[in-house]
Design a protein around this motif. Structure first.
Motif, PDB file in Angstrom:
ATOM      1  N   ASP A 163       0.835  -1.199   0.000  1.00  0.00           N
ATOM      2  CA  ASP A 163       0.000   0.000   0.000  1.00  0.00           C
ATOM      3  C   ASP A 163       0.870   1.249   0.000  1.00  0.00           C
ATOM      4  OD1 ASP A 163      -2.531  -1.244   0.052  1.00  0.00           O
ATOM      5  OD2 ASP A 163      -2.348  -1.610   2.201  1.00  0.00           O
ATOM      6  N   PRO A 164       0.763   2.119  -1.006  1.00  0.00           N
ATOM      7  CA  PRO A 164       1.594   3.332  -1.042  1.00  0.00           C
ATOM      8  C   PRO A 164       1.478   4.225   0.189  1.00  0.00           C
ATOM      9  CG  PRO A 164       0.590   2.951  -3.181  1.00  0.00           C
ATOM     10  CD  PRO A 164      -0.034   1.966  -2.239  1.00  0.00           C
ATOM     11  N   PRO A 165       0.296   4.312   0.866  1.00  0.00           N
ATOM     12  CA  PRO A 165       0.254   5.166   2.063  1.00  0.00           C
ATOM     13  C   PRO A 165       1.028   4.605   3.253  1.00  0.00           C
ATOM     14  CG  PRO A 165      -1.953   4.831   1.149  1.00  0.00           C
ATOM     15  CD  PRO A 165      -1.056   3.838   0.500  1.00  0.00           C
ATOM     16  N   PHE A 166       1.428   3.347   3.174  1.00  0.00           N
ATOM     17  CA  PHE A 166       2.107   2.714   4.312  1.00  0.00           C
ATOM     18  C   PHE A 166       3.592   3.057   4.327  1.00  0.00           C
ATOM     19  CE2 PHE A 166      -0.564  -1.230   5.654  1.00  0.00           C
ATOM     20  CZ  PHE A 166      -1.722  -0.494   5.625  1.00  0.00           C
ATOM     21  N   GLU A 167       4.147   3.217   5.541  1.00  0.00           N
ATOM     22  CA  GLU A 167       5.583   3.107   5.736  1.00  0.00           C
ATOM     23  C   GLU A 167       5.854   1.683   6.211  1.00  0.00           C
ATOM     24  OE1 GLU A 167       6.673   6.164   8.482  1.00  0.00           O
ATOM     25  OE2 GLU A 167       5.179   5.587   9.980  1.00  0.00           O
ATOM     26  N   HIS A 168       7.068   1.184   5.956  1.00  0.00           N
ATOM     27  CA  HIS A 168       7.361  -0.219   6.234  1.00  0.00           C
ATOM     28  C   HIS A 168       8.683  -0.371   6.981  1.00  0.00           C
ATOM     29  CE1 HIS A 168       4.459  -0.634   2.885  1.00  0.00           C
ATOM     30  NE2 HIS A 168       4.132  -1.777   3.477  1.00  0.00           N
ATOM     31  N   GLY A 169       8.751  -1.424   7.772  1.00  0.00           N
ATOM     32  CA  GLY A 169       9.985  -1.819   8.424  1.00  0.00           C
ATOM     33  C   GLY A 169      10.255  -3.282   8.157  1.00  0.00           C
ATOM     34  N   LEU A 170      11.490  -3.613   7.820  1.00  0.00           N
ATOM     35  CA  LEU A 170      11.879  -4.989   7.550  1.00  0.00           C
ATOM     36  C   LEU A 170      12.950  -5.402   8.545  1.00  0.00           C
ATOM     37  CD1 LEU A 170      11.356  -7.304   5.396  1.00  0.00           C
ATOM     38  CD2 LEU A 170      13.574  -6.631   4.443  1.00  0.00           C
ATOM     39  N   LEU A 171      12.600  -6.328   9.447  1.00  0.00           N
ATOM     40  CA  LEU A 171      13.527  -6.841  10.458  1.00  0.00           C
ATOM     41  C   LEU A 171      14.132  -8.149   9.955  1.00  0.00           C
ATOM     42  CD1 LEU A 171      14.681  -6.819  13.407  1.00  0.00           C
ATOM     43  CD2 LEU A 171      12.691  -8.226  14.015  1.00  0.00           C
ATOM     44  N   VAL A 172      15.448  -8.214   9.924  1.00  0.00           N
ATOM     45  CA  VAL A 172      16.126  -9.432   9.474  1.00  0.00           C
ATOM     46  C   VAL A 172      16.376 -10.329  10.686  1.00  0.00           C
ATOM     47  CG1 VAL A 172      18.170 -10.392   8.346  1.00  0.00           C
ATOM     48  CG2 VAL A 172      17.205  -8.222   7.549  1.00  0.00           C
ATOM     49  N   ASP A 173      15.747 -11.492  10.662  1.00  0.00           N
ATOM     50  CA  ASP A 173      15.976 -12.473  11.724  1.00  0.00           C
ATOM     51  C   ASP A 173      17.161 -13.372  11.398  1.00  0.00           C
ATOM     52  OD1 ASP A 173      15.358 -14.353  13.973  1.00  0.00           O
ATOM     53  OD2 ASP A 173      14.936 -15.688  12.293  1.00  0.00           O
ATOM     54  N   ARG A 174      17.232 -13.813  10.155  1.00  0.00           N
ATOM     55  CA  ARG A 174      18.277 -14.761   9.766  1.00  0.00           C
ATOM     56  C   ARG A 174      18.741 -14.450   8.356  1.00  0.00           C
ATOM     57  NH1 ARG A 174      15.917 -20.439   9.938  1.00  0.00           N
ATOM     58  NH2 ARG A 174      15.169 -19.901   7.837  1.00  0.00           N
ATOM     59  N   GLY A 175      20.054 -14.369   8.174  1.00  0.00           N
ATOM     60  CA  GLY A 175      20.606 -14.141   6.852  1.00  0.00           C
ATOM     61  C   GLY A 175      20.971 -12.692   6.621  1.00  0.00           C
ATOM     62  N   ALA A 176      21.258 -12.394   5.363  1.00  0.00           N
ATOM     63  CA  ALA A 176      21.579 -11.035   4.912  1.00  0.00           C
ATOM     64  C   ALA A 176      20.677 -10.731   3.730  1.00  0.00           C
ATOM     65  CB  ALA A 176      23.048 -10.927   4.518  1.00  0.00           C
ATOM     66  N   VAL A 177      19.938  -9.638   3.822  1.00  0.00           N
ATOM     67  CA  VAL A 177      18.889  -9.332   2.844  1.00  0.00           C
ATOM     68  C   VAL A 177      19.050  -7.903   2.371  1.00  0.00           C
ATOM     69  CG1 VAL A 177      16.379  -9.095   2.552  1.00  0.00           C
ATOM     70  CG2 VAL A 177      17.297 -10.992   3.906  1.00  0.00           C
ATOM     71  N   ARG A 178      18.714  -7.664   1.112  1.00  0.00           N
ATOM     72  CA  ARG A 178      18.658  -6.295   0.609  1.00  0.00           C
ATOM     73  C   ARG A 178      17.205  -5.864   0.492  1.00  0.00           C
ATOM     74  NH1 ARG A 178      20.538  -5.820  -4.663  1.00  0.00           N
ATOM     75  NH2 ARG A 178      20.846  -8.069  -4.930  1.00  0.00           N
ATOM     76  N   LEU A 179      16.910  -4.680   1.013  1.00  0.00           N
ATOM     77  CA  LEU A 179      15.606  -4.051   0.854  1.00  0.00           C
ATOM     78  C   LEU A 179      15.768  -2.920  -0.142  1.00  0.00           C
ATOM     79  CD1 LEU A 179      12.654  -3.419   1.601  1.00  0.00           C
ATOM     80  CD2 LEU A 179      13.518  -2.113   3.570  1.00  0.00           C
ATOM     81  N   ALA A 180      15.135  -3.070  -1.299  1.00  0.00           N
ATOM     82  CA  ALA A 180      15.249  -2.067  -2.363  1.00  0.00           C
ATOM     83  C   ALA A 180      16.712  -1.734  -2.653  1.00  0.00           C
ATOM     84  CB  ALA A 180      14.476  -0.814  -1.994  1.00  0.00           C
ATOM     85  N   GLY A 181      17.562  -2.751  -2.608  1.00  0.00           N
ATOM     86  CA  GLY A 181      18.975  -2.580  -2.929  1.00  0.00           C
ATOM     87  C   GLY A 181      19.861  -2.237  -1.749  1.00  0.00           C
ATOM     88  N   SER A 182      19.265  -1.870  -0.606  1.00  0.00           N
ATOM     89  CA  SER A 182      20.054  -1.512   0.574  1.00  0.00           C
ATOM     90  C   SER A 182      20.294  -2.753   1.426  1.00  0.00           C
ATOM     91  CB  SER A 182      19.327  -0.458   1.409  1.00  0.00           C
ATOM     92  OG  SER A 182      19.255   0.765   0.714  1.00  0.00           O
ATOM     93  N   PRO A 183      21.555  -3.053   1.752  1.00  0.00           N
ATOM     94  CA  PRO A 183      21.848  -4.265   2.527  1.00  0.00           C
ATOM     95  C   PRO A 183      21.462  -4.126   3.987  1.00  0.00           C
ATOM     96  CG  PRO A 183      23.867  -3.037   2.097  1.00  0.00           C
ATOM     97  CD  PRO A 183      22.782  -2.339   1.349  1.00  0.00           C
ATOM     98  N   LEU A 184      20.902  -5.209   4.535  1.00  0.00           N
ATOM     99  CA  LEU A 184      20.536  -5.286   5.938  1.00  0.00           C
ATOM    100  C   LEU A 184      21.171  -6.544   6.527  1.00  0.00           C
ATOM    101  CD1 LEU A 184      16.704  -4.490   5.725  1.00  0.00           C
ATOM    102  CD2 LEU A 184      18.533  -2.918   6.405  1.00  0.00           C
ATOM    103  N   ALA A 185      21.861  -6.378   7.645  1.00  0.00           N
ATOM    104  CA  ALA A 185      22.464  -7.516   8.329  1.00  0.00           C
ATOM    105  C   ALA A 185      21.472  -8.092   9.338  1.00  0.00           C
ATOM    106  CB  ALA A 185      23.742  -7.075   9.039  1.00  0.00           C
ATOM    107  N   GLN A 186      21.806  -9.237   9.873  1.00  0.00           N
ATOM    108  CA  GLN A 186      20.975  -9.876  10.876  1.00  0.00           C
ATOM    109  C   GLN A 186      20.716  -8.930  12.045  1.00  0.00           C
ATOM    110  OE1 GLN A 186      22.694 -13.388  12.621  1.00  0.00           O
ATOM    111  NE2 GLN A 186      20.702 -14.226  13.153  1.00  0.00           N
ATOM    112  N   ALA A 187      19.459  -8.855  12.473  1.00  0.00           N
ATOM    113  CA  ALA A 187      18.976  -8.044  13.596  1.00  0.00           C
ATOM    114  C   ALA A 187      18.830  -6.564  13.265  1.00  0.00           C
ATOM    115  CB  ALA A 187      19.843  -8.209  14.840  1.00  0.00           C
ATOM    116  N   GLU A 188      19.122  -6.153  12.029  1.00  0.00           N
ATOM    117  CA  GLU A 188      18.877  -4.764  11.637  1.00  0.00           C
ATOM    118  C   GLU A 188      17.455  -4.604  11.113  1.00  0.00           C
ATOM    119  OE1 GLU A 188      23.263  -2.989  10.514  1.00  0.00           O
ATOM    120  OE2 GLU A 188      22.066  -3.842   8.877  1.00  0.00           O
ATOM    121  N   LEU A 189      16.948  -3.385  11.238  1.00  0.00           N
ATOM    122  CA  LEU A 189      15.602  -3.046  10.788  1.00  0.00           C
ATOM    123  C   LEU A 189      15.712  -1.978   9.711  1.00  0.00           C
ATOM    124  CD1 LEU A 189      12.475  -3.316  11.327  1.00  0.00           C
ATOM    125  CD2 LEU A 189      12.733  -1.430  12.943  1.00  0.00           C
ATOM    126  N   GLY A 190      15.258  -2.300   8.515  1.00  0.00           N
ATOM    127  CA  GLY A 190      15.264  -1.334   7.430  1.00  0.00           C
ATOM    128  C   GLY A 190      13.938  -0.609   7.354  1.00  0.00           C
TER     129      GLY A 190
END
Length: 311
Positions: free
Chosen positions: A188-215
């Motif tokens: 939903d475009p009106p939403f802001e979002h947070g992505l919490l990494v529990d396990r692994g290394a993930v990119r959110l929209a190209g930005s890297p997130l390490a374990q336990a970080e919140l994008g």
């Protein structure tokens, strides 16, 4: 969008128990208080309970919020002053509404060897801040999209809709990303979002997130792209909601709008337990827990001030 992703790092916080189980807290912090109505994100484990003693949280109060319990492994016994007695198990949501006042306990079960999960809070809007206490349980069926297994416990994502009642629009989902998965989700475009990494290394929209970080991704986007660049599965928690338009005060287990709100809640809790009459009519009494309620800490010497979302 990648340049607008904000990375929030966690701080370690002891969570009671005889040997002080440690949780990683990414929300709230100075940089950001809220993501939608999500106001609190604790991430813990994998925790060897033979070393830490697990979770044993005595009766304690809540006001002005909903608590969201979600596990990856282990089991927690929940009791509250509504009379609810339920188990928190992996892949199953327990949501408790504090409203005007509730008390509860959380204890990991004897069969639990490894405890691993998240504890989340949602701020209630002013119009519903004194709602009746409530408890809901829901076990979402998983759906699969482009290499991601998704369990939607609140809101709607990837065609899966949670029936659980909230007081503002919210999204809450667990996603397990297959090795090398590249997933684009409609949001939903009106939403802001947070992505919490529990396990692994993930990119959110190209930005890297390490374990336990919140994008953090601000409103204004109709898709979110998640990428797992590793050859192992990754697991994340996706949270979202429209920006919460109210300032709040969070102190101990209470959410209010003014210092006086918090002081009154604290006084009501302490009056109940000091009078040896359960925990008072505002917060009720938790039955079935062998132990005394937690006393509230002393209020700070200066008035508590409200905080809102970062603009």
């Amino acid at each position: 969008m990648s340049s607008s992703v904000e990375v929030l790092t966690a701080r370690d916080v002891p969570l009671g128990g005889p040997r002080s189980m440690t949780v990683r807290r990414t929300l709230p912090q100075r940089a950001r208080t809220l993501i939608g109505a999500w106001c609190f994100v604790d991430h813990y484990g994998p925790d060897d309970v033979s070393v830490t003693g697990g979770m044993d949280v005595a009766p304690h109060p809540h006001t002005g919020l909903q608590t969201v319990s979600w596990l990856f492994s282990g089991e927690i016994e929940h009791r509250d002053s509504l009379g609810s007695h339920a188990m928190v198990r992996p892949g199953e949501l327990n949501l408790m509404t504090g409203g005007h006042g509730i008390s509860h306990t959380e204890v990991s079960t004897p069969s639990t060897t490894v405890l691993h999960g998240v504890q989340l809070w949602v701020a209630l809007p002013e119009s519903d801040r004194h709602a009746d206490r409530d408890f809901q349980h829901y076990a979402p069926d998983p759906v699969t999209v482009d290499g991601a297994r998704i369990r939607v416990f609140l809101g709607e994502l990837a065609g899966s809709v949670s029936p659980v009642r909230t007081f503002t629009p919210l999204l809450g989902a667990e996603l397990v990303l297959a090795p090398l998965a590249h997933v684009t989700l409609t949001v939903d475009p009106p939403f802001e979002h947070g992505l919490l990494v529990d396990r692994g290394a993930v990119r959110l929209a190209g930005s890297p997130l390490a374990q336990a970080e919140l994008g953090y991704a601000p409103p204004g986007h109709d898709t979110l792209t998640l990428t797992n660049d590793t050859d192992m599965p990754a697991r994340v928690i996706l949270l979202g909601g429209p920006p919460f338009g109210e300032e709040i005060i969070m102190w101990w287990n209470f959410i209010g709008r003014t210092h006086e709100d918090i002081a009154q809640a604290r006084a009501d809790w302490m009056t109940g337990i000091e009078a040896d009459a359960g925990t008072g009519t505002r917060f009720g009494e938790v039955r079935g827990y062998d132990g005394d309620p937690l006393p509230a800490p002393e209020l700070p010497s200066v008035p508590l001030k409200p905080r809102g979302r970062v603009r």
